[in-house]
Design a protein around this motif. Structure first.
Motif, PDB file in Angstrom:
ATOM      1  N   ALA A  19      54.007  33.065 -63.310  1.00 31.85           N
ATOM      2  CA  ALA A  19      54.373  33.581 -64.516  1.00 31.85           C
ATOM      3  C   ALA A  19      54.211  32.872 -65.693  1.00 31.85           C
ATOM      4  O   ALA A  19      54.038  33.360 -66.734  1.00 31.85           O
ATOM      5  N   PHE A  20      54.282  31.528 -65.653  1.00 37.97           N
ATOM      6  CA  PHE A  20      54.432  30.623 -66.520  1.00 37.97           C
ATOM      7  C   PHE A  20      53.357  29.321 -66.294  1.00 37.97           C
ATOM      8  O   PHE A  20      53.851  28.434 -66.274  1.00 37.97           O
ATOM      9  N   PRO A  21      52.296  29.553 -66.177  1.00 38.85           N
ATOM     10  CA  PRO A  21      51.378  28.801 -65.661  1.00 38.85           C
ATOM     11  C   PRO A  21      51.316  27.342 -66.893  1.00 38.85           C
ATOM     12  O   PRO A  21      50.903  26.312 -66.367  1.00 38.85           O
ATOM     13  N   ARG A  22      51.502  27.455 -67.965  1.00 38.22           N
ATOM     14  CA  ARG A  22      51.467  26.390 -68.802  1.00 38.22           C
ATOM     15  C   ARG A  22      52.771  25.464 -68.876  1.00 38.22           C
ATOM     16  O   ARG A  22      52.886  24.349 -69.183  1.00 38.22           O
ATOM     17  N   ASP A  23      53.836  25.972 -68.351  1.00 43.76           N
ATOM     18  CA  ASP A  23      55.004  25.355 -68.388  1.00 43.76           C
ATOM     19  C   ASP A  23      55.912  25.527 -67.026  1.00 43.76           C
ATOM     20  O   ASP A  23      56.883  26.179 -67.156  1.00 43.76           O
ATOM     21  N   PRO A  24      55.148  25.293 -65.884  1.00 40.87           N
ATOM     22  CA  PRO A  24      56.036  25.621 -64.789  1.00 40.87           C
ATOM     23  C   PRO A  24      56.909  24.788 -64.129  1.00 40.87           C
ATOM     24  O   PRO A  24      57.016  23.540 -64.658  1.00 40.87           O
ATOM     25  N   TRP A  25      58.081  25.580 -63.725  1.00 40.59           N
ATOM     26  CA  TRP A  25      59.404  24.636 -63.226  1.00 40.59           C
ATOM     27  C   TRP A  25      59.125  24.449 -61.887  1.00 40.59           C
ATOM     28  O   TRP A  25      58.527  25.195 -61.118  1.00 40.59           O
ATOM     29  N   ASP A  26      59.457  23.034 -61.316  1.00 39.49           N
ATOM     30  CA  ASP A  26      59.156  22.669 -59.846  1.00 39.49           C
ATOM     31  C   ASP A  26      60.434  23.115 -59.022  1.00 39.49           C
ATOM     32  O   ASP A  26      61.602  23.504 -59.423  1.00 39.49           O
ATOM     33  N   GLU A  27      60.513  22.753 -57.932  1.00 36.92           N
ATOM     34  CA  GLU A  27      61.314  23.383 -56.929  1.00 36.92           C
ATOM     35  C   GLU A  27      62.576  22.598 -57.072  1.00 36.92           C
ATOM     36  O   GLU A  27      63.803  23.069 -57.049  1.00 36.92           O
ATOM     37  N   ALA A  28      62.518  21.219 -57.561  1.00 39.41           N
ATOM     38  CA  ALA A  28      63.593  20.497 -57.777  1.00 39.41           C
ATOM     39  C   ALA A  28      64.362  21.028 -58.989  1.00 39.41           C
ATOM     40  O   ALA A  28      65.589  21.070 -58.893  1.00 39.41           O
ATOM     41  N   SER A  29      63.758  21.539 -59.869  1.00 39.92           N
ATOM     42  CA  SER A  29      64.448  22.203 -61.042  1.00 39.92           C
ATOM     43  C   SER A  29      65.057  23.432 -60.531  1.00 39.92           C
ATOM     44  O   SER A  29      66.219  23.607 -61.028  1.00 39.92           O
ATOM     45  N   PHE A  30      64.600  24.248 -59.687  1.00 36.96           N
ATOM     46  CA  PHE A  30      65.479  25.271 -59.340  1.00 36.96           C
ATOM     47  C   PHE A  30      66.668  25.039 -58.486  1.00 36.96           C
ATOM     48  O   PHE A  30      67.585  25.468 -58.365  1.00 36.96           O
ATOM     49  N   VAL A  31      66.221  24.004 -57.510  1.00 37.54           N
ATOM     50  CA  VAL A  31      67.623  23.337 -56.658  1.00 37.54           C
ATOM     51  C   VAL A  31      68.467  22.981 -57.595  1.00 37.54           C
ATOM     52  O   VAL A  31      69.862  23.266 -57.354  1.00 37.54           O
ATOM     53  N   SER A  32      68.295  22.136 -58.515  1.00 44.06           N
ATOM     54  CA  SER A  32      69.472  21.843 -59.599  1.00 44.06           C
ATOM     55  C   SER A  32      69.925  23.000 -60.068  1.00 44.06           C
ATOM     56  O   SER A  32      71.468  22.954 -60.148  1.00 44.06           O
ATOM     57  N   LEU A  33      69.282  24.010 -61.009  1.00 52.02           N
ATOM     58  CA  LEU A  33      69.921  25.227 -61.342  1.00 52.02           C
ATOM     59  C   LEU A  33      70.883  25.950 -60.252  1.00 52.02           C
ATOM     60  O   LEU A  33      71.864  26.283 -60.975  1.00 52.02           O
ATOM     61  N   LEU A  34      70.186  26.306 -59.205  1.00 46.62           N
ATOM     62  CA  LEU A  34      71.063  27.103 -58.380  1.00 46.62           C
ATOM     63  C   LEU A  34      71.970  26.365 -57.794  1.00 46.62           C
ATOM     64  O   LEU A  34      73.046  27.143 -57.218  1.00 46.62           O
ATOM     65  N   GLY A  35      72.496  25.193 -57.928  1.00 48.59           N
ATOM     66  CA  GLY A  35      73.506  24.482 -57.597  1.00 48.59           C
ATOM     67  C   GLY A  35      74.575  24.237 -58.609  1.00 48.59           C
ATOM     68  O   GLY A  35      75.690  23.936 -58.276  1.00 48.59           O
ATOM     69  N   MET A  36      74.250  24.827 -59.757  1.00 52.16           N
ATOM     70  CA  MET A  36      75.214  24.800 -60.877  1.00 52.16           C
ATOM     71  C   MET A  36      76.133  26.056 -60.726  1.00 52.16           C
ATOM     72  O   MET A  36      75.979  26.983 -60.114  1.00 52.16           O
ATOM     73  N   PRO A  37      77.492  25.752 -61.248  1.00 58.23           N
ATOM     74  CA  PRO A  37      78.377  26.779 -61.286  1.00 58.23           C
ATOM     75  C   PRO A  37      77.776  27.926 -62.202  1.00 58.23           C
ATOM     76  O   PRO A  37      77.549  27.626 -63.210  1.00 58.23           O
ATOM     77  N   GLY A  38      78.407  29.047 -61.874  1.00 58.85           N
ATOM     78  CA  GLY A  38      78.007  30.338 -62.721  1.00 58.85           C
ATOM     79  C   GLY A  38      76.459  30.818 -62.611  1.00 58.85           C
ATOM     80  O   GLY A  38      76.307  31.746 -63.322  1.00 58.85           O
ATOM     81  N   ILE A  39      75.744  30.131 -62.089  1.00 60.24           N
ATOM     82  CA  ILE A  39      74.299  30.521 -62.001  1.00 60.24           C
ATOM     83  C   ILE A  39      74.118  31.702 -60.857  1.00 60.24           C
ATOM     84  O   ILE A  39      74.619  31.433 -59.742  1.00 60.24           O
ATOM     85  N   ILE A  40      73.649  32.706 -61.224  1.00 62.65           N
ATOM     86  CA  ILE A  40      72.875  33.897 -60.280  1.00 62.65           C
ATOM     87  C   ILE A  40      71.603  34.009 -60.357  1.00 62.65           C
ATOM     88  O   ILE A  40      70.958  34.194 -61.418  1.00 62.65           O
ATOM     89  N   GLY A  41      70.994  33.893 -59.267  1.00 64.70           N
ATOM     90  CA  GLY A  41      69.495  34.239 -59.195  1.00 64.70           C
ATOM     91  C   GLY A  41      69.018  35.670 -58.551  1.00 64.70           C
ATOM     92  O   GLY A  41      69.838  36.043 -57.493  1.00 64.70           O
ATOM     93  N   LEU A  42      68.075  36.113 -59.235  1.00 65.72           N
ATOM     94  CA  LEU A  42      67.771  37.467 -58.327  1.00 65.72           C
ATOM     95  C   LEU A  42      66.214  37.484 -58.309  1.00 65.72           C
ATOM     96  O   LEU A  42      65.666  36.779 -59.090  1.00 65.72           O
TER      97      LEU A  42
END
Length: 137
Positions: free
Chosen positions: A19-42
């Motif tokens: 979706a964002f080839p010029r600024d992709p987020w890596d797996e570690a970024s999503f691990v960090s985000l999904l581990g935060m309180p209040g984060i909901i992923g769909l």
């Protein structure tokens, strides 16, 4: 719609890169985000994702992306996100969108979001970010 959790981090990273080839987020970024309180992923199995952060009575779209444009995926993700926010008694939803991303801006306007600010040079490519909000309650 699938609720995304830590096991989906690699999939989210791959979808974000498409979706964002010029600024992709890596797996570690999503691990960090999904581990935060209040984060909901769909995840929309047709090719889209949304991460939402809820803090008390406010929420923010952290990221939303589609890998197959013009299929209503972004709209469906946003509606699901807004429904979740309402269920959590959120009163105001916030998001940022690139000033040049007119299709996303049109979607957000249809959902009732209004511009409340602008962040000059916010994105890595130098594009400005428009800050938008929607009052839910």
């Amino acid at each position: 719609m699938i609720r995304a959790g830590l096991p989906h981090a690699a999939l989210l990273a791959a979808m974000h890169a498409r979706a964002f080839p010029r600024d992709p987020w890596d797996e570690a970024s999503f691990v960090s985000l999904l581990g935060m309180p209040g984060i909901i992923g769909l995840i929309d199995e047709r090719g889209g994702f949304l991460l939402l952060r809820i803090v008390l009575d406010e929420a923010e779209i952290i990221t939303i992306g589609v890998t197959t444009p013009r299929q209503g995926i972004g709209r469906d993700l946003m509606r699901e996100g807004l429904d979740l926010a309402t269920a959590y008694a959120v009163k105001v939803m916030h998001l940022e969108v690139a000033a040049t991303n007119t299709p996303a801006q049109a979607l957000y306007a249809k959902l009732g979001f209004t511009q409340v600010g602008r962040r000059k040079g916010y994105y890595p490519d130098g594009d400005d970010a428009l800050t938008l909000h929607l009052v839910l309650a």
